[in-house]
Motif scaffolding. Structure first.
Motif, mmCIF file in Angstrom:
data_model
loop_
_atom_site.group_PDB
_atom_site.id
_atom_site.type_symbol
_atom_site.label_atom_id
_atom_site.label_comp_id
_atom_site.label_asym_id
_atom_site.label_seq_id
_atom_site.Cartn_x
_atom_site.Cartn_y
_atom_site.Cartn_z
ATOM 1 N N LYS A 151 -2.279 3.050 28.170
ATOM 2 C CA LYS A 151 -1.021 1.630 27.363
ATOM 3 C C LYS A 151 0.510 2.192 27.668
ATOM 4 C CE LYS A 151 -0.222 5.012 23.116
ATOM 5 N NZ LYS A 151 0.099 4.759 22.252
ATOM 6 N N ASN A 152 1.778 0.931 27.093
ATOM 7 C CA ASN A 152 2.571 1.584 27.253
ATOM 8 C C ASN A 152 3.661 2.538 25.759
ATOM 9 O OD1 ASN A 152 2.858 -2.067 27.065
ATOM 10 N ND2 ASN A 152 3.483 -0.539 29.369
ATOM 11 N N PRO A 153 3.863 3.825 26.098
ATOM 12 C CA PRO A 153 4.005 4.193 24.718
ATOM 13 C C PRO A 153 5.390 3.566 23.639
ATOM 14 C CG PRO A 153 5.597 5.025 27.126
ATOM 15 C CD PRO A 153 4.505 3.522 27.264
ATOM 16 N N LEU A 154 5.328 3.971 22.692
ATOM 17 C CA LEU A 154 6.097 3.882 21.843
ATOM 18 C C LEU A 154 6.880 4.504 21.833
ATOM 19 C CD1 LEU A 154 3.541 3.225 19.369
ATOM 20 C CD2 LEU A 154 4.343 1.502 20.655
ATOM 21 N N SER A 155 7.128 6.219 22.097
ATOM 22 C CA SER A 155 8.356 6.784 21.931
ATOM 23 C C SER A 155 8.825 6.839 22.635
ATOM 24 C CB SER A 155 8.212 8.057 22.609
ATOM 25 O OG SER A 155 7.494 8.637 23.494
ATOM 26 N N LYS A 177 -4.585 8.254 23.725
ATOM 27 C CA LYS A 177 -5.313 9.111 23.382
ATOM 28 C C LYS A 177 -7.046 8.929 23.534
ATOM 29 C CE LYS A 177 -5.181 11.787 18.383
ATOM 30 N NZ LYS A 177 -6.713 11.608 18.283
ATOM 31 N N ASP A 178 -7.729 8.173 23.117
ATOM 32 C CA ASP A 178 -9.106 8.522 23.201
ATOM 33 C C ASP A 178 -8.913 9.696 25.453
ATOM 34 O OD1 ASP A 178 -7.973 6.005 23.895
ATOM 35 O OD2 ASP A 178 -9.993 5.803 24.928
ATOM 36 N N LEU A 179 -7.961 8.405 25.765
ATOM 37 C CA LEU A 179 -8.798 9.271 27.221
ATOM 38 C C LEU A 179 -8.239 10.869 27.310
ATOM 39 C CD1 LEU A 179 -9.522 9.462 30.232
ATOM 40 C CD2 LEU A 179 -6.896 9.143 30.514
ATOM 41 N N VAL A 180 -7.527 11.158 26.867
ATOM 42 C CA VAL A 180 -6.608 12.762 26.153
ATOM 43 C C VAL A 180 -7.640 14.163 25.401
ATOM 44 C CG1 VAL A 180 -4.862 14.541 25.725
ATOM 45 C CG2 VAL A 180 -4.383 12.174 26.601
ATOM 46 N N GLU A 189 6.268 13.456 21.618
ATOM 47 C CA GLU A 189 5.776 12.586 20.448
ATOM 48 C C GLU A 189 4.387 12.348 20.241
ATOM 49 O OE1 GLU A 189 8.733 9.151 18.602
ATOM 50 O OE2 GLU A 189 10.699 10.472 19.816
ATOM 51 N N ASN A 190 3.913 11.150 20.181
ATOM 52 C CA ASN A 190 2.260 10.688 20.386
ATOM 53 C C ASN A 190 1.764 10.239 21.575
ATOM 54 O OD1 ASN A 190 2.547 11.728 17.368
ATOM 55 N ND2 ASN A 190 3.010 9.711 16.393
ATOM 56 N N ASP A 191 2.995 10.503 22.396
ATOM 57 C CA ASP A 191 2.765 9.718 23.464
ATOM 58 C C ASP A 191 2.364 10.722 24.905
ATOM 59 O OD1 ASP A 191 3.042 6.937 22.973
ATOM 60 O OD2 ASP A 191 4.885 7.041 22.940
ATOM 61 N N ASN A 192 0.790 10.493 25.821
ATOM 62 C CA ASN A 192 0.959 11.603 26.551
ATOM 63 C C ASN A 192 1.070 10.847 28.275
ATOM 64 O OD1 ASN A 192 -1.621 13.582 25.237
ATOM 65 N ND2 ASN A 192 -1.855 11.309 24.307
#
Length: 475
Positions: free
Chosen positions: A77-81, A319-322, A339-342
């Motif tokens: 996805k595109n990160p939000l952070s 997140k579901d992949l990680v 932050e909340n991104d991987n």
């Protein structure tokens, strides 16, 4: 035999020569006419080295082809952070039309045209001191590349093999001449891919390795041919063929599964580690004519950010992949929390390379174990092998375990993430896409193929140039 469109893929061999900088140790000293190049084995052999150059394009394996699959398939996805550069903002929403689609078409058909010029001129060329086996090896390389191109095209622009072999595929091109071809059926494209690979396997010597290359795994070898055959047979649900060819590669003794630091290191190595997992890869080089100079559109920049590097961080993992990985799994080290991104570290770039070049694996040994596991679970039989055994062979090297009731597609997702497989695995198995970590506004979930969205639209340039071309349903 169909003829290729002049507007898209009629080549000047000189461009093929300039594309091989950084791949051959010695570059051609001057550009040559097509006639001169095609007249000699040496000229055709140098053109053979250039066959691999477009794979590094940011619209093929070093960018769009891989990232569109991951973004569409729920891995990315595109990160939000991170603000990012604005690239890859529509792919998670499957927001495509003929003016906004995969750019694979042009690069793949150019490469096919180069391969055809080698294949169709080898017999009559002045062979000089080249042996019959030298000629066969070069022809096998060209057949392999033609097969890879046709395969990547048909899985991108057509419905999967399982959805019906009579569905529209892509044009099969065997001669480079002016023409306005119609689309072959999916079945006809796969038939040609298999024929090319079987002939290549027969022609190539067991120990062939292209001379003068920087990275031995960045050119076709017999195991690469066999590995691609395993993949193609898997997509065709020829389970025994997929298992048999995976076994040929596994039993060749030329490759081994990596663990720990060796596993992590193969993605940033200068060249594929000898005897490791990489069967065939792209050798990343800023000397390649299909490197965009700055590198900003390539995988290393699009997927990384922070920590002293200059990536744009346009794409991160969901997140579901990680969350699929166990705490002890070494593959977790290929993600970096922001932050909340991987963020993704699989394409962190080769050490010391600025702009950051990266090698991109196309065929790996772990895929062969996964192919065989899936094939056995569907009824194939290989003496001494089992689906669970093959999955555990990978998991044991990654510090992971295989669930009691396993799902091969889940194991493929974990192992092959960000290598461009996921959306094609969903399409070929007619598995609906259901996403949890999704920030878009439309197309969160996609019904199983043959929903029209699983086949990308044919590019507008092709539709405008060729009155015999038909657009995919829904666009």
């Amino acid at each position: 035999m169909k003829k290729i469109i002049i507007g898209l893929a009629l080549i000047a061999t000189a461009s093929g020569f300039t594309a091989c900088k950084g791949f051959l140790e010695e570059e051609p000293k001057m550009k040559q006419s097509n006639e001169l190049t095609y007249a000699t084995f040496d000229g055709l052999n140098q053109a053979g080295a250039a066959l691999y150059s477009r794979l590094q394009s940011a619209t093929w394996y070093d960018g769009q082809f891989v990232l569109q699959s991951e973004l569409r398939g729920g891995n990315a996805k595109n990160p939000l952070s991170i603000p990012g550069s604005g690239r890859y903002r529509n792919d998670t929403q499957w927001n495509y039309n003929e003016s906004s689609t995969s750019s694979l078409w042009t690069h793949a058909y150019y490469t096919i045209s180069w391969a055809n010029n080698i294949i169709n001129n080898l017999e009559a060329c002045d062979k000089g001191e080249a042996s019959e086996q030298d000629v066969n090896n070069l022809k096998a390389e060209a057949l392999f590349m033609r097969a890879l191109c046709h395969f990547d095209l048909v899985i991108t622009y057509a419905q999967s093999y399982k959805c019906g072999t009579e569905n529209p595929g892509v044009p099969v091109m065997l001669v480079t001449e002016n023409g306005l071809p119609a689309r072959n059926t999916v079945g006809e494209v796969y038939k040609q891919v298999v024929e090319d690979l079987l002939e290549a396997e027969k022609l190539m010597s067991d120990d062939y390795a292209r001379a003068g290359v920087d990275d031995a795994a960045a050119a076709c070898t017999k195991p690469a041919i066999q590995a691609l055959l395993s993949r193609v047979y898997l997509y065709m649900e020829n389970w025994q063929g997929a298992a048999d060819y995976a076994t040929k590669v596994i039993n060749s003794g030329k490759f081994s599964l990596a663990s720990g630091d060796a596993y992590l290191g193969m993605f940033t190595a200068a060249t594929a580690p000898k005897g490791g997992e990489i069967i065939f890869e792209i050798y990343g080089s800023k000397k390649n004519d299909y490197w965009d100079e700055s590198g900003w559109t390539h995988l290393a920049y699009i997927t990384s950010w922070g920590g002293g590097n200059d990536g744009s961080g346009d794409v991160c993992a969901t997140k579901d992949l990680v969350d699929m990985y166990e705490a002890t799994d070494v593959r977790l080290n290929l993600f970096q929390k922001n932050e909340n991104d991987n963020l993704i570290l699989k394409y962190a770039g080769k050490a010391g390379s600025v702009p950051r070049e990266t090698n991109i694996p196309i065929l790996r040994l772990s895929e062969m174990y996964l192919n065989r596991a899936e094939a056995i679970s569907k009824g194939a039989s290989i003496s001494g092998a089992s689906a669970r055994g093959d999955l555990e062979a990978i998991a044991s090297k990654r510090g992971a375990t295989v669930p009691g009731t396993f799902n091969v597609l889940d194991e493929r997702r974990k192992e092959l993430m960000f290598e461009g497989h996921i959306v094609y695995d969903l399409a070929r198995t007619q598995t609906a896409l259901k996403r949890t970590d999704f920030d878009g506004t439309v197309n969160k979930d996609i019904p199983a193929a043959p929903d029209y969205r699983w086949a990308m639209p044919i590019p507008k340039r092709e539709m405008d140039a060729n009155p015999n071309m038909t657009q995919n349903t829904g666009y």
